[in-house]
Design an enzyme around this catalytic site. Structure first.
Site, short mmCIF file in Angstrom:
data_model
loop_
_atom_site.label_atom_id
_atom_site.label_comp_id
_atom_site.label_asym_id
_atom_site.label_seq_id
_atom_site.Cartn_x
_atom_site.Cartn_y
_atom_site.Cartn_z
N GLU A 236 -5.48 43.65 169.98
CA GLU A 236 -4.95 43.87 168.63
C GLU A 236 -3.75 44.81 168.65
O GLU A 236 -2.71 44.52 168.05
CB GLU A 236 -6.05 44.45 167.74
CG GLU A 236 -5.59 44.80 166.33
CD GLU A 236 -5.19 43.57 165.57
OE1 GLU A 236 -4.01 43.51 165.15
OE2 GLU A 236 -6.02 42.67 165.39
N ASP B 166 0.23 43.84 167.56
CA ASP B 166 0.95 44.50 166.48
C ASP B 166 2.27 45.10 166.94
O ASP B 166 3.32 44.88 166.33
CB ASP B 166 0.08 45.61 165.87
CG ASP B 166 -1.09 45.07 165.07
OD1 ASP B 166 -1.13 43.85 164.83
OD2 ASP B 166 -1.97 45.86 164.69
N SER C 42 -3.78 39.15 161.70
CA SER C 42 -3.33 40.27 162.53
C SER C 42 -1.95 40.02 163.11
O SER C 42 -1.27 40.94 163.53
CB SER C 42 -4.30 40.51 163.70
OG SER C 42 -5.40 41.26 163.29
N ASP D 13 7.96 28.89 149.41
CA ASP D 13 6.67 28.46 148.89
C ASP D 13 5.95 27.56 149.89
O ASP D 13 6.55 26.67 150.50
CB ASP D 13 6.90 27.70 147.58
CG ASP D 13 5.63 27.55 146.75
OD1 ASP D 13 4.62 28.18 147.10
OD2 ASP D 13 5.68 26.80 145.76
N ILE D 14 4.65 27.80 150.05
CA ILE D 14 3.81 27.00 150.94
C ILE D 14 2.90 26.16 150.06
O ILE D 14 2.15 26.71 149.22
CB ILE D 14 2.97 27.88 151.88
CG1 ILE D 14 3.87 28.90 152.61
CG2 ILE D 14 2.20 27.01 152.88
CD1 ILE D 14 4.97 28.30 153.44
N GLY E 75 4.00 27.38 143.80
CA GLY E 75 3.87 28.70 143.18
C GLY E 75 2.82 29.53 143.90
O GLY E 75 2.44 29.24 145.03
N ASP F 231 -0.62 30.99 145.18
CA ASP F 231 -1.96 30.45 145.42
C ASP F 231 -2.78 31.44 146.24
O ASP F 231 -2.23 32.39 146.83
CB ASP F 231 -1.90 29.09 146.12
CG ASP F 231 -1.14 29.12 147.44
OD1 ASP F 231 -1.60 29.80 148.37
OD2 ASP F 231 -0.07 28.48 147.53
#
Length: 615
Positions: free
Chosen positions: A313, A317, A532, A574-575, A593, A595
């Site tokens: 992790e 990052d 992550s 937008d996805i 829009g 979600d």
């Protein structure tokens, strides 16, 4: 004689000094302050050792939090005259300090129970009182019993599901921890796979040449491979490739590490040499701040640590942020926490609440990064509502000071496997499982996408990773969401009624790529999925927006959401495809829009920068 790990845990003796206590003046004045059911996967295994030391943190009611919240929204609203006029440390502390009455009453209660004044320490605003006491004395103080609980994964924790206070203190104390919070702050990552297992080769010579000298007109098709996402791909996809930071040093970015994670500099160096060569020196230059005995092991992992995936992790990052936002300085906050019991291999290394330790540390500092990325969270119902609200209020203080807090939305869709999707209130009702702290209205929650042209909501059938999203059961919908969330709920046409709170704070707010990230760990390449990955990616892109703002003499983005929901959303891609599957359902759908899978979508730097500069 050899003892089992459980026998060791139940017989541990920590500290040799008994703190004397005088009788409580009136036991009859006690009443239960809070009860919280033990979450699924946790089971009681025995009483806690009487003389183990608990580091108790007492949250006093903040005298003027409503006023702080008003300031927060005013300085974060792009249409308000105070927009960007963030508060100073002193101004924030003045608003959250407890009343003299609250402080005096809590002192009186502690002193009457044998606690000496020199045992106490405080947060800078004195809204937190801290004291370390033996379990037996805390049990008397809170009229409770602490027990050892075992998680199904084999880890242990010490908690008291129900605790009490004298009735006259109920309105003066918000929460006391560690008591009934089972929050663990698990990392939001999945899919640890060596490259060889993925069946792909090392980058070609052509690709390596692009990394060392990318042309300014590099296309996404040239830079990106959906099975191996790199900084070059992310910089190209999100439009930062040709941006050169102007005020590194004045602008900074941060990340948090918990659960004995750190950022291995050798691995980060190898990663940057390969994927962002001009940034390689940054691997040994970024700052790591150790909080409450946090880990910073820079030597190779031992066999147990390798099995546990230690630093996967942390490396993900740091490598992601430096790979995008270099040369902006990075600060890593490694939070440990002094445990109530002497740790061994089976005992948790931090039985305190990690966010409390971290947020109190950073609130006491005057100079902070403008954006802080956190890839840890847990199911909301693992924490009592008093704890969740108080930690959320602490985050509001950072927002008022101009710090953007980005949190990973989770990797289990609306709740993961069906056997986990039940309430924790003793009724065992079927439910989706919202995430904490994503439901906090003062943070920005980040979902995940995959693929390019177009991006879609992330889902990896190889490991079950699904971008998380949902609606809080603890926090009501903030006003800034009123224009987009009710229409989205209505578009569901009653689907999943009773499984989620349609009036709750909805998340995520935005998204970014989060699947098949190239990561160097233990000297080798692995690929990771997870929010992550998307959270540090989004944080790095927005960090460059802050660079442009500061270079233009403007204030940083600060608490993002009021701006995002009012104006900034137009700069995000937008996805419209994918779902947040989980709990045996298809979950919430991605639509045009906002979600509850990808929020407003992914940041395109040139547009976001232009929108921010036009504030």
């Amino acid at each position: 004689m050899l003892f089992s790990p459980l026998q060791t845990l139940l017989t541990l003796f920590v500290g040799s000094v008994l703190v004397s206590s005088s009788p409580i003046r009136s036991r009859s004045s006690y009443a239960v302050k809070e009860s919280h059911h033990v979450p699924r996967k946790w089971s009681r295994v025995g009483g806690a050792p009487a003389y183990g030391i608990i580091h108790l943190e007492i949250a006093l009611k903040q005298s003027r939090f409503e006023e702080l919240e008003r300031h927060l929204y005013e300085v974060s609203d792009p249409d308000h005259e105070r927009y960007g006029d963030h508060l100073s440390v002193a101004e924030v502390e003045n608003l959250v300090k407890p009343s003299d009455d609250s402080l005096n009453l809590v002192h009186e209660w502690l002193f009457d129970n044998g606690v000496e004044e020199d045992q106490l320490s405080y947060s800078p605003a004195k809204d937190w009182v801290k004291v370390s006491l033996p379990v037996a004395q805390v049990e008397t103080l809170l009229d409770t019993k602490y027990s050892v609980y075992r998680h199904s994964d084999g880890t242990y924790i010490v908690r008291a599901p129900t605790w009490s206070l004298p009735t006259h203190l109920h309105s003066h104390v918000d929460t006391i921890q560690p008591t009934n919070s089972f929050f663990r702050g698990a990392p939001r990552k999945s899919n640890v796979m060596p490259i060889s297992e993925l069946g792909t080769d090392e980058p070609t010579n052509v690709w390596s040449a692009l990394v060392h000298d990318p042309p300014p007109d590099l296309s996404v098709a040239q830079a990106c491979n959906a099975s191996a996402v790199t900084p070059l791909c992310l910089r190209t996809l999100y439009g930062t490739l040709n941006y050169n930071p102007k005020v590194p040093g004045k602008n900074k970015v941060g990340l948090t590490n918990y659960l004995m994670e750190t950022n291995n500099r050798s691995d980060v160096s190898l990663f940057l040499q390969k994927y962002r060569p001009e940034a390689a020196n940054a691997a040994y230059q970024f700052k790591i701040e150790i909080i409450a005995n946090g880990d910073n092991q820079q030597t190779p992992n031992n066999a147990t640590q390798l099995d546990d995936g230690k630093d996967l992790e942390g490396n993900l990052d740091a490598e992601t942020i430096l790979g995008i936002s270099y040369p902006t300085p990075l600060i890593a906050y490694n939070t440990g926490g002094s445990p109530p019991f002497k740790p061994d291999l089976r005992t948790p290394t931090n039985t305190n609440e990690p966010y409390l330790v971290w947020v109190q540390y950073v609130l006491a500092k005057k100079d902070l990064p403008q954006i802080i990325s956190t890839s840890y969270g847990d199911d909301e119902q693992t924490v009592p509502i008093s704890y969740a609200r108080r930690v959320c209020d602490q985050f509001a203080q950072l927002g008022a000071r101009g710090v953007s807090l980005l949190f990973a939305s989770g990797d289990a869709g609306v709740g993961g496997e069906p056997e986990n999707c039940f309430t924790n209130d003793g009724k065992n009702r079927s439910t989706f499982l919202p995430s904490f702290p994503d439901g906090c209205p003062y943070v920005t929650s980040v979902g995940a996408t995959k693929n390019f042209n177009p991006e879609v909501a992330a889902f990896d059938p190889r490991n079950g990773f699904v971008s998380g999203g949902g609606f809080s059961n603890y926090f009501s919908r903030p006003a800034y969401q009123d224009g987009v969330v009710p229409p989205y709920v209505q578009s569901l046409n009653g689907a999943y009624k009773g499984l989620y709170n349609p009036k709750g704070r909805a998340y995520p707010d935005i998204a970014a790529q989060g699947q098949a990230f190239q990561t160097v760990w233990n000297g080798t390449n692995v690929r990771l999925d997870g929010t992550s990955a998307s959270t540090p990616a989004a944080s790095a892109v927005l960090t460059l927006v802050n660079d442009a703002l500061l270079a233009a003499g403007k204030k940083p983005l600060g608490f993002l959401n009021p701006w995002l929901y009012k104006k900034g959303y137009k700069a995000f891609t937008d996805i419209v495809s994918g779902n947040s599957m989980g709990c045996g359902t298809d979950g919430f759908p991605a639509v045009k829009g906002w979600d509850a899978v990808t929020g407003f979508g992914t940041p395109f730097f040139p547009k976001v920068k232009a929108a921010a500069l036009a504030r």
